[in-house]
Design a protein around this motif. Sequence first.
Motif, PDB file in Angstrom:
ATOM      1  N   UNK A 529     -44.008   9.175 -83.514  1.00  0.00           N
ATOM      2  CA  UNK A 529     -43.831  10.642 -82.697  1.00  0.00           C
ATOM      3  C   UNK A 529     -44.838  11.620 -83.517  1.00  0.00           C
ATOM      4  N   UNK A 530     -45.124  12.355 -82.566  1.00  0.00           N
ATOM      5  CA  UNK A 530     -46.058  13.705 -83.011  1.00  0.00           C
ATOM      6  C   UNK A 530     -45.283  14.823 -82.794  1.00  0.00           C
ATOM      7  N   UNK A 531     -45.040  15.510 -83.456  1.00  0.00           N
ATOM      8  CA  UNK A 531     -44.660  16.979 -83.169  1.00  0.00           C
ATOM      9  C   UNK A 531     -45.639  18.272 -83.732  1.00  0.00           C
ATOM     10  N   UNK A 532     -45.908  19.014 -82.791  1.00  0.00           N
ATOM     11  CA  UNK A 532     -47.156  19.950 -83.162  1.00  0.00           C
ATOM     12  C   UNK A 532     -46.705  21.029 -83.954  1.00  0.00           C
ATOM     13  N   UNK A 533     -47.605  21.682 -84.562  1.00  0.00           N
ATOM     14  CA  UNK A 533     -47.225  22.937 -85.276  1.00  0.00           C
ATOM     15  C   UNK A 533     -46.541  23.856 -84.501  1.00  0.00           C
ATOM     16  N   UNK A 534     -45.767  24.782 -85.055  1.00  0.00           N
ATOM     17  CA  UNK A 534     -45.082  25.963 -84.404  1.00  0.00           C
ATOM     18  C   UNK A 534     -44.919  27.047 -85.485  1.00  0.00           C
TER      19      UNK A 534
END
Length: 708
Positions: A529-534
């Motif tokens: 799983x890849x979560x983007x920056x925020x």
Amino acid sequence: MKLIKKIFFIIIFLFLNVNAFAFTDPNHVDDFDFSAFETISTTVKFSPDGKTMFVVGVQSDTLRQYSLGTAFDLSSSPTLEKSKIITLVQSAPQDIEFNSDGTIIYVIGTQDENDGIDQWTLSSPYDIGSITETESSKNTAIGDNPRGLKFSNDGKKLFVVHQISTAIGRVDEYTLTTPYDLDTMTQTNQLSLSYTGIGGRRQGINFSSDGYKLFITNSATHASSPVKTKNVIREYSLQSPFNISNPTNNGDFQPSYAEKFRLTGLTFNNDGSKMFHTDFTNHDVYEYTLSCGFGVKTCTDPTNDNDDVASIEAQSESAKKLIQHTTYPVLNRMEWLRRNSNRINLTNQNIKFQFNNEILNSLTEEFIPLYFSSDNSSELSQNTNWSFWSEGTISIGKIGDTSNSSSKDVNTSAITLGADKRSEDNIMRGIALRFGNDDVDVGDLGSALDMSSFSLTFYESKPRGGDRFTDHLLGLSFINSDLINNSGSVSTNGERYGEQLYGSLSLRDTFSKNKFNFTPNIKINYGLTHFGEYTEAGAAGLNLKFDEQYIGNFTSSLGASLDNTYELQIGSLVPYFDFEYYADMSPSSQQKFSYTSNGSAYTFKNINNATHNIISGIGFDFISNNGFNLMTKYTRDQAKGNKNDNFVVALDYKHSQRSSYSMSLQDSFAKIEHNKELDNIQINLDSHYELFKNDPDYGLYITISNIK
């Protein structure tokens, strides 16, 4: 030599650049001189919107209300609106507080008959105009020279700071049975404030919005030099919110003003990016900016905040659970296909109810299963026609708190729609779409995760000779998460996108005797799983920027199933039992983040270490001769300190041959259509859902027409 100097210079520059963002002391930016109205001030407070300021003084025993052109900004020319002299009630008012909606004001003082708290009910929130100057509506005795008061965010705790003697102070903690009702308070804790070598009065008290920091002001008591050394704001870190037992002293902030300066009351704006205090001698309110929320001496370390930790864990846990929740319906489908491999019609509709609470499990039989129908024509060829299936999931669970993480209430709902087809070489191939939503409530302050996902899975069940099969699947999920991080009186929010690749491979071999089957199996699940920056928004002093995150998933299991077929006059009954040892060997992940206000960086490590589970299930399939089919299954997933119970119900009833389903992907739309003929009437049910929009379009249409 020059090259070495350049390299050395670059290293120094990089080092300085890495540390360029760091904690700095409060920065004095403005002050407001109200000497025309009051010369001895004891506290300052604001309304929640920052547009109304209240100043209290003991020179004239007066409460004053000012309006501000810009919220929490002393440069916006505060204008005096109202004054209330309360000498007959409090001849030395020290501090004020409001209840949650601003309809009650509390004033604590040192020279009324009880050294106590007086309160008035206000006709308009945060408006002192209705105060009666000769009598309060209620007085509560406190004693011991009280100087300041503060409620917790929920009004269930009250804190009072006392000046006991020249060198000793104390904070009393009270628990209130009814929020903000002083008649229901009971003292539960005390904190001694003996400041070696400082002297002065312990005067003001305040907390950070999440209750993890306590602030006490110390005021000088005389004008002899160097009196300014006794004017400090002491910051404490607390082990749990609004609990003053065993605090940690983070140090003192000492304002740099004239020697006659005497610091008294203290307050902050909502997100802690600004600090304000009053001056007993110089009749000013002072305004500061802080490098991070409530950062008087230190920035709050989010890795020590139980709600922040739980929120980060929830994202990682939900990502891993998404793989499990997405693959299980497909794996269940392939197992069901093999148990019913001789059926012509392989349509199968499921509804799953999943609870972590035993009481709720007893109610599952009250739920009505999800129903879809499809053609049951005996003329269908089992090698060339598509079969359709669905599985709906409702999950209700709770993950208990730990020493460093708050509890999490988890609610999951999803629908999986699938279609598969058996080829001439007896290989079953299919595709499944899952639309899911995970709602996770974190802690008690209102932090939450709302994760929506769309998953597309391709699967295949292939015979390897005899009763041996390999099942494997490969899929892709798109994730959109809305996050709320509530610190009590203020919250931040953010939106995060992610992608997920996942797969599963299993090998099953069936050993049969008569109609009894024993099927051992081995299975491997994997995913990334890849979560983007925020970046959070909503509270300048508390906003955090999260770096992108990668979460690996690798699990293996070893198990077996037993089933037997009993032929009845009305159909077939197939009871079965499953057992599985499940090992989660996923690598731990980490999340890096920093304050947007000053760049102070933190890393939360070792998220979701490996676990081991025992999964067992029992159920039966009933296949009737008249077209009615029933499948049930109860599953217990047991791990150390955690359990999960599942109850699956499947119903299928075919009563018409003139019925069809179709499912398609067209551009960015997923479409499902059902057509049915009844006598001379044609009924068409059509729905669509747009897949890749943040605010997707969707529709459901029903058409009824005559057959010509």
